[in-house]
Design a protein around this motif. Sequence first.
Motif, PDB file in Angstrom:
ATOM      1  N   GLU A  36       0.886  -1.083  -0.052  1.00  0.00           N
ATOM      2  CA  GLU A  36       0.027  -0.018   0.096  1.00  0.00           C
ATOM      3  C   GLU A  36       0.893   1.304  -0.075  1.00  0.00           C
ATOM      4  OE1 GLU A  36      -3.432   0.414   2.486  1.00  0.00           O
ATOM      5  OE2 GLU A  36      -3.046  -1.599   3.122  1.00  0.00           O
ATOM      6  N   LEU A  37       0.577   2.213  -0.902  1.00  0.00           N
ATOM      7  CA  LEU A  37       1.292   3.559  -0.946  1.00  0.00           C
ATOM      8  C   LEU A  37       0.351   4.495  -0.038  1.00  0.00           C
ATOM      9  CD1 LEU A  37       2.226   3.948  -4.563  1.00  0.00           C
ATOM     10  CD2 LEU A  37       3.750   2.807  -2.574  1.00  0.00           C
ATOM     11  N   LEU A  38       1.020   5.134   1.206  1.00  0.00           N
ATOM     12  CA  LEU A  38       0.176   5.760   1.932  1.00  0.00           C
ATOM     13  C   LEU A  38       0.383   7.214   1.708  1.00  0.00           C
ATOM     14  CD1 LEU A  38       0.721   3.758   5.511  1.00  0.00           C
ATOM     15  CD2 LEU A  38      -1.153   3.523   3.614  1.00  0.00           C
ATOM     16  N   LYS A  39       1.369   7.689   1.015  1.00  0.00           N
ATOM     17  CA  LYS A  39       1.803   8.944   0.564  1.00  0.00           C
ATOM     18  C   LYS A  39       1.250   9.108  -0.780  1.00  0.00           C
ATOM     19  CE  LYS A  39       3.868  10.221   4.284  1.00  0.00           C
ATOM     20  NZ  LYS A  39       5.426  10.798   4.271  1.00  0.00           N
ATOM     21  N   LEU A 133      -1.389   5.159 -10.102  1.00  0.00           N
ATOM     22  CA  LEU A 133      -1.005   3.767 -10.118  1.00  0.00           C
ATOM     23  C   LEU A 133      -2.359   2.911  -9.709  1.00  0.00           C
ATOM     24  CD1 LEU A 133       1.150   1.787 -10.418  1.00  0.00           C
ATOM     25  CD2 LEU A 133       1.630   2.211  -8.078  1.00  0.00           C
ATOM     26  N   GLU A 134      -2.982   3.453  -8.641  1.00  0.00           N
ATOM     27  CA  GLU A 134      -4.278   2.742  -8.349  1.00  0.00           C
ATOM     28  C   GLU A 134      -4.981   2.600  -9.649  1.00  0.00           C
ATOM     29  OE1 GLU A 134      -7.828   3.466  -5.012  1.00  0.00           O
ATOM     30  OE2 GLU A 134      -5.792   4.493  -4.797  1.00  0.00           O
ATOM     31  N   ARG A 135      -5.398   3.572 -10.449  1.00  0.00           N
ATOM     32  CA  ARG A 135      -6.187   3.315 -11.495  1.00  0.00           C
ATOM     33  C   ARG A 135      -5.632   2.507 -12.413  1.00  0.00           C
ATOM     34  NH1 ARG A 135      -5.670   8.940 -13.025  1.00  0.00           N
ATOM     35  NH2 ARG A 135      -5.457   8.152 -15.187  1.00  0.00           N
ATOM     36  N   TYR A 136      -4.310   2.402 -12.706  1.00  0.00           N
ATOM     37  CA  TYR A 136      -3.621   1.371 -13.700  1.00  0.00           C
ATOM     38  C   TYR A 136      -3.989  -0.118 -13.084  1.00  0.00           C
ATOM     39  CZ  TYR A 136      -0.164  -0.887 -16.130  1.00  0.00           C
ATOM     40  OH  TYR A 136       0.628  -1.767 -17.094  1.00  0.00           O
ATOM     41  N   CYS A 137      -3.930  -0.369 -11.769  1.00  0.00           N
ATOM     42  CA  CYS A 137      -4.084  -1.600 -11.213  1.00  0.00           C
ATOM     43  C   CYS A 137      -5.400  -1.930 -11.214  1.00  0.00           C
ATOM     44  CB  CYS A 137      -3.582  -1.884  -9.698  1.00  0.00           C
ATOM     45  SG  CYS A 137      -1.659  -1.612  -9.511  1.00  0.00           S
ATOM     46  N   ALA A 138      -6.538  -0.955 -11.436  1.00  0.00           N
ATOM     47  CA  ALA A 138      -7.789  -1.202 -11.530  1.00  0.00           C
ATOM     48  C   ALA A 138      -8.208  -1.588 -13.057  1.00  0.00           C
ATOM     49  CB  ALA A 138      -8.574  -0.167 -10.758  1.00  0.00           C
ATOM     50  N   SER A 146       5.013   3.727 -20.232  1.00  0.00           N
ATOM     51  CA  SER A 146       6.132   4.629 -19.635  1.00  0.00           C
ATOM     52  C   SER A 146       6.104   5.136 -18.226  1.00  0.00           C
ATOM     53  CB  SER A 146       6.441   5.613 -20.729  1.00  0.00           C
ATOM     54  OG  SER A 146       5.611   6.424 -20.739  1.00  0.00           O
ATOM     55  N   TYR A 147       4.772   5.589 -17.951  1.00  0.00           N
ATOM     56  CA  TYR A 147       4.542   6.246 -16.541  1.00  0.00           C
ATOM     57  C   TYR A 147       4.711   5.196 -15.508  1.00  0.00           C
ATOM     58  CZ  TYR A 147       2.275   8.762 -13.067  1.00  0.00           C
ATOM     59  OH  TYR A 147       1.815   9.591 -11.736  1.00  0.00           O
ATOM     60  N   VAL A 148       4.154   4.042 -15.490  1.00  0.00           N
ATOM     61  CA  VAL A 148       3.946   2.966 -14.585  1.00  0.00           C
ATOM     62  C   VAL A 148       5.580   2.448 -14.560  1.00  0.00           C
ATOM     63  CG1 VAL A 148       3.342   0.716 -14.123  1.00  0.00           C
ATOM     64  CG2 VAL A 148       1.572   2.408 -15.250  1.00  0.00           C
ATOM     65  N   GLN A 149       6.074   2.192 -15.552  1.00  0.00           N
ATOM     66  CA  GLN A 149       7.822   1.676 -15.522  1.00  0.00           C
ATOM     67  C   GLN A 149       8.643   2.498 -14.800  1.00  0.00           C
ATOM     68  OE1 GLN A 149       8.603   1.025 -19.520  1.00  0.00           O
ATOM     69  NE2 GLN A 149       6.866  -0.249 -20.069  1.00  0.00           N
ATOM     70  N   GLY A 150       8.424   3.928 -15.007  1.00  0.00           N
ATOM     71  CA  GLY A 150       9.369   4.959 -14.101  1.00  0.00           C
ATOM     72  C   GLY A 150       8.946   4.961 -12.670  1.00  0.00           C
ATOM     73  N   MET A 197       9.030  -4.426  -7.341  1.00  0.00           N
ATOM     74  CA  MET A 197       7.781  -4.129  -7.218  1.00  0.00           C
ATOM     75  C   MET A 197       7.112  -4.445  -8.740  1.00  0.00           C
ATOM     76  SD  MET A 197       7.718  -2.616  -4.068  1.00  0.00           S
ATOM     77  CE  MET A 197       6.414  -1.479  -3.875  1.00  0.00           C
ATOM     78  N   ARG A 198       5.697  -4.888  -8.351  1.00  0.00           N
ATOM     79  CA  ARG A 198       4.987  -5.080  -9.584  1.00  0.00           C
ATOM     80  C   ARG A 198       3.555  -4.891  -9.426  1.00  0.00           C
ATOM     81  NH1 ARG A 198       6.325 -10.018 -11.970  1.00  0.00           N
ATOM     82  NH2 ARG A 198       4.488  -9.481 -13.486  1.00  0.00           N
ATOM     83  N   PRO A 199       3.040  -4.133 -10.306  1.00  0.00           N
ATOM     84  CA  PRO A 199       1.584  -3.721 -10.537  1.00  0.00           C
ATOM     85  C   PRO A 199       0.704  -5.044 -10.947  1.00  0.00           C
ATOM     86  CG  PRO A 199       2.819  -2.924 -12.448  1.00  0.00           C
ATOM     87  CD  PRO A 199       3.714  -3.366 -11.570  1.00  0.00           C
ATOM     88  N   GLY A 200      -0.397  -5.207 -10.259  1.00  0.00           N
ATOM     89  CA  GLY A 200      -0.939  -6.320 -10.503  1.00  0.00           C
ATOM     90  C   GLY A 200      -2.474  -6.106 -10.747  1.00  0.00           C
ATOM     91  N   ARG A 201      -3.272  -7.272 -10.763  1.00  0.00           N
ATOM     92  CA  ARG A 201      -4.851  -7.070 -10.880  1.00  0.00           C
ATOM     93  C   ARG A 201      -5.282  -6.697  -9.635  1.00  0.00           C
ATOM     94  NH1 ARG A 201      -7.293 -11.715 -14.150  1.00  0.00           N
ATOM     95  NH2 ARG A 201      -9.302 -10.357 -14.131  1.00  0.00           N
ATOM     96  N   GLY A 202      -5.644  -5.255  -9.478  1.00  0.00           N
ATOM     97  CA  GLY A 202      -6.405  -4.703  -8.312  1.00  0.00           C
ATOM     98  C   GLY A 202      -5.406  -4.264  -7.223  1.00  0.00           C
ATOM     99  N   ALA A 203      -4.353  -4.419  -7.372  1.00  0.00           N
ATOM    100  CA  ALA A 203      -3.346  -4.072  -6.206  1.00  0.00           C
ATOM    101  C   ALA A 203      -1.883  -3.820  -6.712  1.00  0.00           C
ATOM    102  CB  ALA A 203      -3.365  -4.861  -4.942  1.00  0.00           C
ATOM    103  N   LEU A 204      -1.204  -3.348  -5.836  1.00  0.00           N
ATOM    104  CA  LEU A 204       0.425  -3.494  -5.803  1.00  0.00           C
ATOM    105  C   LEU A 204       1.078  -4.423  -5.165  1.00  0.00           C
ATOM    106  CD1 LEU A 204       2.791  -1.851  -7.255  1.00  0.00           C
ATOM    107  CD2 LEU A 204       2.834  -0.270  -5.249  1.00  0.00           C
TER     108      LEU A 204
END
Length: 827
Positions: A36-39, A133-138, A146-150, A197-204
């Motif tokens: 979880e990213l709290l900031k 990033l939360e939108r991307y995982c959703a 490129s945004y997510v990779q950075g 770190m890996r973005p996944g389906r519904g979560a990081l």
Amino acid sequence: MEPPQFNEELSKYPPRPADNDQGADTQVQTNYSRVELLKKSLYVYRVSIVNKDTDGSEVNDTTVRKEIFLNARASSDLATRQIYFDGKDYAYAAKSLFKDRDEIVVSAECHVPDLCLFEVRVRMLRRYEAKVLERYCAGDTRVPDSYVQGFMFALDAIVRSCPKPQLVEVGGRFLSDHRMVTTPWGYDVWWEYRLTMRPGRGALFVNIGAKSVPVINVTDLAELSWLFFEKRAAMLHRKKKATALEIADWAVFEPAIRGLSIVHREETLVVTGLSTVSASEVTVEGGSLASHYQRLYGQDIGDPSMPCAMADKRAVPLSHCLLPRDKRQILGVVGAWQRDDFLRISAVGPEHRHSVLAHGMRILAGEGSPELRAFGIQISPTLERVGARVFDAPRIMLRQGQETKPVVMREGGWEMGGLRVVSSSQLRSWSVLVFGHQQGMPPALLRTFVNQYVKICVQLGIDVQQTMPPVKYATAWNDIEQTLGEARALAQGPQCQLVLCVLPFNSVSLYGEIKRVAMTLIGVQTQCVQASHVRSHNPKLLTSVALKMNVKLGGFTGDLHSGDLPGMQEHATMIIAADVNHTTEAGGMSVAAIMSSTDARGGRFAGTVLQHPQRMEYIENFDVVIRQALRLFHQSTGLKPARIVYYRDGVNDSQMGDVKQIELDAIYRGCRLIDAQYRPLVTLVLIRKRHQSRFLHEGANCVPGTCVAGGAVSPSVFSFYLVAHRSPFGVSRPAYYLVLHDDVGFAAEDLKRLTYSLSFMYPIVSRSVTMPAALYYAHRLTGKGRLQLSRAFNTLPYFTKAKADEKAPRPHLVAVHEGLRDSMYFM
């Protein structure tokens, strides 16, 4: 080659198809945890550090850059801010370092080794938002890759930088001795953890891997050398131990100890190498080293036939090179024999590996870590469990008596006993070429091997019409072309089909030259076996060699039942697989291999090898290759494929979009070269094997056919992990598939089942393999392709150790001999 114009349609990813209920439902244990990213934000800054007291050049040393940055931070407004600097180019912060400007410039002094003044420039580069990033995982596909990779790059740098007091720092690496593997060979196997770190389906998610590291467990270099050479002798079946070596033999030990710290007479030194003479020949102040040690210390120098360690320009006897008791050190792994042995020892079972990873995640999850808290990164210490499905194995058809029936499958494999290949070749004319003397390979022993080999071939249903081939012994290897030509001429019959080559030992250069000559100059099939295998004539090995020969000569091992190839029964489908290999020994070139099926069942394949500009990932002239592949498919089947399923290996995230655009466009262009109106439905599937994801089921390896499509898979691209093979030891590594384009509109489970079924078509083994057989062929062809050189393989600087002549023409690939082009010569 200029890249084609951007095509918006080709840039889109196909929608994720709905999952259905094919396969048995189950749960698997993963090696990643939820994050979880709290900031709200993460700020990235580019850091430049130049020396103002010299020529103003950029400072490159990572350690020096970190020290200068710390000094600059302490003397500026940055002192109170939470910042992480990676020592290279980037700094990271959870809050903006300066709001009213784009950069800050600070001067700082540092001893390097003299006192110098440096200018540190910190410039705002990018701000990443957690909500994006939360939108991307959703599943929001509008977020650029490129945004997510950075973002992932920045998060990786932060989580890997956090202090790890529970681990032991060894040479800048953080290791754990949790459930270490103890060996009697001078080292123990410790574990080095790595987080990704890996973005996944519904979560990081954060993925944890554990790399095995050999940590020295003896007290001095003399003992280490004895154990090193004792193990080497056992692995290479040699009799020489450390006490019976020539001084030249010690060259293999030198890289293993270079850089180690030793204690000599309470002084710490660093080993730079070994002396070029034995200790008995080393002189100090005009006298022998032995008399010097007796006079100064009243001690002998140990075994005088051993070399000395060179440290601080001094020669130190190995028995006097003590290893510090309070400092752990890593043993250098040198030579293929040592790497193979180390991998075998460190290949622990699934339960052991899971325990190591779970322990590491509890440590690295940051229990109370102020660094992770400052960046708002909260990692769960518990490894995730996710849902999976297990597919039934496909039906493999083999001959049983006079009928062709499906075999009985057990754990992704079957026994060949009593079974025959579905398509047999005829071996009418062949010869045996032995590289060596008759004393080392007696004719009687060779006859026994040939008899056993022929017997195995007959049992497999392969028609061997010449049961006792002529034999040639070659004692000189300076002209492989002449030697192979003479062996081919010995074969009875109008045309030699095969030369069976017996090699005295495992030699890449000799093997490479044999294959180069056979494939490009002579045009004859060759099969190489080592002399040790001839002596043992193991039935399992002979079966593999026989199956390989059968494929080279036009036969095939087994066939898939049409019901286990979704979509291929109803529509003519061509399977294509491609890989790009950036080789070192073959002149430092890049080689691309493209495989295309020539039958409607995805069994037999034709291969094309292309030489590339070095390190280029996408395939040049792909449209021309596709045109030829379509012609071969039509020539064999009388059909134009309505569908093309293209498996592509070796592409990372940053290149994925470019490779998709360029190669998909090339496929369509190649089809138009056949017919301007011809446009088959194309499915592009990317495969990755170099990843850290692992799955276990009830503490054991997953059974073949286990498919995971949830958790840490791409949220924007239809993707899945597939365990297609059985791992006899260690932990099985699944293949990861990403569907980048799909004109067909495959149902999710149909594409997964097709991929799994094609993993059973590798014809030289009686089991499934990690990925579709066509990809294995592409890997083999990149390896064989780099042997298609314009000059002798064993004269390359890589093997001769000579300095490359810049004026000499660089080696380049040449075409395979026309007599082999229509065969699967690469097997």
